[in-house]
Write a protein that holds these residues in place. Structure first.
Motif, PDB file in Angstrom:
ATOM      1  N   PRO A 358       0.846  -1.204   0.000  1.00  0.00           N
ATOM      2  CA  PRO A 358       0.000   0.000   0.000  1.00  0.00           C
ATOM      3  C   PRO A 358       0.880   1.251   0.000  1.00  0.00           C
ATOM      4  CG  PRO A 358      -0.659  -1.523   1.741  1.00  0.00           C
ATOM      5  CD  PRO A 358       0.638  -2.027   1.206  1.00  0.00           C
ATOM      6  N   SER A 359       0.486   2.256  -0.779  1.00  0.00           N
ATOM      7  CA  SER A 359       1.273   3.487  -0.767  1.00  0.00           C
ATOM      8  C   SER A 359       0.391   4.694  -1.074  1.00  0.00           C
ATOM      9  CB  SER A 359       2.417   3.397  -1.781  1.00  0.00           C
ATOM     10  OG  SER A 359       1.870   3.338  -3.074  1.00  0.00           O
ATOM     11  N   ASP A 360       0.926   5.875  -0.778  1.00  0.00           N
ATOM     12  CA  ASP A 360       0.191   7.114  -1.046  1.00  0.00           C
ATOM     13  C   ASP A 360       0.184   7.379  -2.541  1.00  0.00           C
ATOM     14  OD1 ASP A 360      -0.330   7.729   1.663  1.00  0.00           O
ATOM     15  OD2 ASP A 360       1.771   8.325   1.890  1.00  0.00           O
ATOM     16  N   MET A 361      -0.937   7.888  -3.034  1.00  0.00           N
ATOM     17  CA  MET A 361      -1.060   8.186  -4.466  1.00  0.00           C
ATOM     18  C   MET A 361      -1.558   9.612  -4.625  1.00  0.00           C
ATOM     19  SD  MET A 361      -0.644   5.497  -6.593  1.00  0.00           S
ATOM     20  CE  MET A 361      -1.828   5.759  -7.910  1.00  0.00           C
ATOM     21  N   PRO A 362      -1.015  10.331  -5.609  1.00  0.00           N
ATOM     22  CA  PRO A 362      -1.527  11.682  -5.827  1.00  0.00           C
ATOM     23  C   PRO A 362      -3.017  11.647  -6.164  1.00  0.00           C
ATOM     24  CG  PRO A 362      -0.011  11.027  -7.601  1.00  0.00           C
ATOM     25  CD  PRO A 362       0.023   9.954  -6.570  1.00  0.00           C
ATOM     26  N   GLY A 363      -3.782  12.499  -5.542  1.00  0.00           N
ATOM     27  CA  GLY A 363      -5.210  12.564  -5.844  1.00  0.00           C
ATOM     28  C   GLY A 363      -6.081  11.644  -4.991  1.00  0.00           C
ATOM     29  N   TYR A 364      -5.457  10.801  -4.158  1.00  0.00           N
ATOM     30  CA  TYR A 364      -6.245   9.919  -3.292  1.00  0.00           C
ATOM     31  C   TYR A 364      -6.069  10.351  -1.835  1.00  0.00           C
ATOM     32  CZ  TYR A 364      -6.965   6.569  -7.070  1.00  0.00           C
ATOM     33  OH  TYR A 364      -7.345   5.959  -8.233  1.00  0.00           O
ATOM     34  N   ASP A 365      -7.145  10.235  -1.059  1.00  0.00           N
ATOM     35  CA  ASP A 365      -7.042  10.655   0.339  1.00  0.00           C
ATOM     36  C   ASP A 365      -6.685   9.496   1.265  1.00  0.00           C
ATOM     37  OD1 ASP A 365      -9.395   9.374   0.058  1.00  0.00           O
ATOM     38  OD2 ASP A 365     -10.682  11.052   0.658  1.00  0.00           O
ATOM     39  N   GLN A 367      -4.253   5.514   1.406  1.00  0.00           N
ATOM     40  CA  GLN A 367      -3.269   4.715   0.683  1.00  0.00           C
ATOM     41  C   GLN A 367      -3.997   3.800  -0.311  1.00  0.00           C
ATOM     42  OE1 GLN A 367      -0.776   2.766   3.706  1.00  0.00           O
ATOM     43  NE2 GLN A 367       0.798   4.217   3.056  1.00  0.00           N
ATOM     44  N   VAL A 368      -3.269   3.407  -1.359  1.00  0.00           N
ATOM     45  CA  VAL A 368      -3.855   2.528  -2.373  1.00  0.00           C
ATOM     46  C   VAL A 368      -2.904   1.354  -2.581  1.00  0.00           C
ATOM     47  CG1 VAL A 368      -4.597   2.354  -4.794  1.00  0.00           C
ATOM     48  CG2 VAL A 368      -4.973   4.474  -3.539  1.00  0.00           C
ATOM     49  N   ILE A 369      -3.476   0.157  -2.769  1.00  0.00           N
ATOM     50  CA  ILE A 369      -2.637  -0.990  -3.130  1.00  0.00           C
ATOM     51  C   ILE A 369      -2.974  -1.394  -4.566  1.00  0.00           C
ATOM     52  CG2 ILE A 369      -4.257  -2.675  -2.079  1.00  0.00           C
ATOM     53  CD1 ILE A 369      -1.647  -4.331  -1.399  1.00  0.00           C
ATOM     54  N   MET A 370      -1.940  -1.685  -5.342  1.00  0.00           N
ATOM     55  CA  MET A 370      -2.158  -2.032  -6.746  1.00  0.00           C
ATOM     56  C   MET A 370      -1.383  -3.294  -7.081  1.00  0.00           C
ATOM     57  SD  MET A 370      -1.947   1.490  -8.827  1.00  0.00           S
ATOM     58  CE  MET A 370      -3.251   2.690  -8.617  1.00  0.00           C
ATOM     59  N   ALA A 371      -2.010  -4.171  -7.844  1.00  0.00           N
ATOM     60  CA  ALA A 371      -1.333  -5.370  -8.312  1.00  0.00           C
ATOM     61  C   ALA A 371      -1.460  -5.441  -9.826  1.00  0.00           C
ATOM     62  CB  ALA A 371      -1.971  -6.607  -7.691  1.00  0.00           C
ATOM     63  N   ALA A 372      -0.334  -5.483 -10.504  1.00  0.00           N
ATOM     64  CA  ALA A 372      -0.360  -5.617 -11.960  1.00  0.00           C
ATOM     65  C   ALA A 372       1.006  -6.089 -12.417  1.00  0.00           C
ATOM     66  CB  ALA A 372      -0.695  -4.291 -12.628  1.00  0.00           C
ATOM     67  N   GLY A 373       1.050  -7.303 -12.915  1.00  0.00           N
ATOM     68  CA  GLY A 373       2.288  -7.795 -13.497  1.00  0.00           C
ATOM     69  C   GLY A 373       2.030  -7.952 -14.975  1.00  0.00           C
TER      70      GLY A 373
END
Ligand code: PLP
Length: 425
Positions: A358-365, A367-373
């Motif tokens: 999980p990490s901070d993303m610009p424009g989000y209030d 943290q967001v986690i993303m999975a994409a390989g």
């Protein structure tokens, strides 16, 4: 035999047989998806034949890109598939947001008003429109915006829409997919009804549809039911997982020409824009897209079936009709959301060994986690998932370019949760 292969890649017999049980109930739905893919494959093939796509179309140009026969033929193929007068399909359109911004900025003039009759548009469009003050937004050019919220049950507020349309209303933007909202995705039939209503009030208004994630999920597209302009990304459905970049606009000649002179330059329009080495992937991508989309749809329904059986809230559920490839699963638990994304990541062909954080993303209030390989960076037609770390801790899952891969990906999310002791079967 099959069990041994799954076992080798980390899926237990228990998880596999749970998955098989869910699948046995999805036979009819899968048959319906295959039938849609079959018809859409024929529709795409017919467009190739009608436009006489030849081997020389696959070679690109450099420099100015004058007389780019392959590019021009590809645009004719898109116009045939979507039954429109014209198309703009370019590598120079960098992403879906760019394609939408291009459509809006080129078809609106100072003093015009843009209307969204379906509530708030996709996050990145807030900057484009200027809902969130932004450099270069439509608002800076004196283009105003109005929005009509959806009613209870995601119904169109026809009375509100009628009242919102005025003499300055030039373009109406309709987002087909729910994106990251909790509303439902609109069917092509519903979009058709909305457009008919809007045209009955103001016949010359441009009706535009943001078709991201919707292409080939149904037999008809919004341009078959009255949309004047339709826009999407090539690293989603119509790129078939092969397009390395790009966006498309299809629609009325007038709307496309406006976009072309804005993308390149007044006086140049569609005549310039070298295709470089993209054409083979663009052609092959749209050719494969109907079956790629069918794999993604099956994966979404399979995930819905598995997680609703385990008691989680899934949107849409495993019985509802589908009009895009997005599946949301609400876990109401941070650890389960993280485990789900870890399962998707470790099922990927690329970067399977990295663990998403999980990490901070610009424009989000939050943290967001993303999975994409993914083979194409950030391509969400490939197996991918993400979710903001806040209630309801929902994973948004989409894509998968082959059904066996999506199936494994979903089983792997379940296996990951079981291995972490978060779920018991
Ligand atoms: C993905 C998406 C966009 C924006 O596309 P990007 O390629 O991410 O810029 C716009 N609208 C909808 C509904 C989308 O799903």
């Amino acid at each position: 035999m099959t069990k041994a292969f799954y076992n080798e890649i980390g899926i237990s017999e228990e998880v596999l047989s749970f998955g098989e049980k869910c699948l046995s109930e999805l036979k009819e739905r899968f048959e319906e998806i295959d039938r849609i893919a079959e018809c859409n494959q024929l529709k795409v093939l017919k467009a190739f034949k009608d436009n006489q796509v030849s081997e020389s179309c696959l070679w690109g140009t450099t420099g100015y890109g004058y007389n780019d026969f392959g590019r021009d033929t590809l645009e004719a193929v898109y116009a045939s598939i979507f039954h429109t007068e014209d198309a703009l399909v370019r590598a120079q359109i960098t992403c879906g947001t760019h394609a939408l911004a291009l459509a809006l900025m080129s078809n609106l003039r100072p003093g015009d008003e843009l209307l969204s009759p379906v509530g708030k548009p996709y996050d990145t469009l807030e900057n484009v429109i200027g809902i969130r003050p932004s450099r270069g937004s439509l608002a800076e050019y004196g283009i105003t915006y109005s929005q009509v919220e959806l009613l209870e049950g995601d119904k169109f507020d026809y009375e509100g829409i009628k009242n919102a349309i005025n003499e300055r209303t030039k373009l109406v933007t309709i987002q087909r997919s729910k994106g990251y909202q909790t509303r439902k995705t609109f069917s092509v039939a519903e979009i058709g009804e909305l457009i008919t209503f809007i045209k009955s009030i103001k016949p010359d208004v441009i009706c535009m549809v943001d078709n991201c994630y919707g292409e080939f999920t149904e037999l008809l597209e919004p341009t078959d039911v009255g949309a004047d302009l339709m826009v999407g990304s090539l690293i989603k459905n119509p790129g078939g997982g092969l397009a390395p970049i790009g966006g498309y606009l299809v629609g009325k000649h007038e709307c496309i020409e406006n976009a072309a002179v804005r993308l390149t330059s007044p006086g140049l329009g569609k005549e310039v824009g070298a295709s470089l080495d993209t054409l083979r992937a663009f052609y092959q991508g749209i050719f494969l897209s109907p079956t790629v989309v069918s794999a993604a749809l099956k994966g979404a329904i399979f995930a819905a079936s598995i997680y609703e059986k385990l008691g989680f809230e899934v949107v849409p559920n495993s019985n509802e009709s589908r009009h895009d490839i997005i599946q949301a699963v609400a876990f109401h638990d941070k650890e389960k959301l993280i485990a789900f994304c870890e399962g998707i990541q470790s099922a990927a062909p690329i970067d399977s060994y990295v663990r998403p954080e999980p990490s901070d993303m610009p424009g989000y209030d939050s943290q967001v986690i993303m999975a994409a390989g993914t083979f194409v960076s950030g391509a969400s037609i490939e197996l991918s998932a993400d979710g903001p770390l806040r209630e309801p801790y929902a994973a948004y899952f989409q894509g998968g370019i082959t059904w066996p891969h999506v199936k494994f990906g979903i089983l792997n999310t379940l296996q990951t949760m079981i291995n972490k002791g978060l779920i018991k079967l």
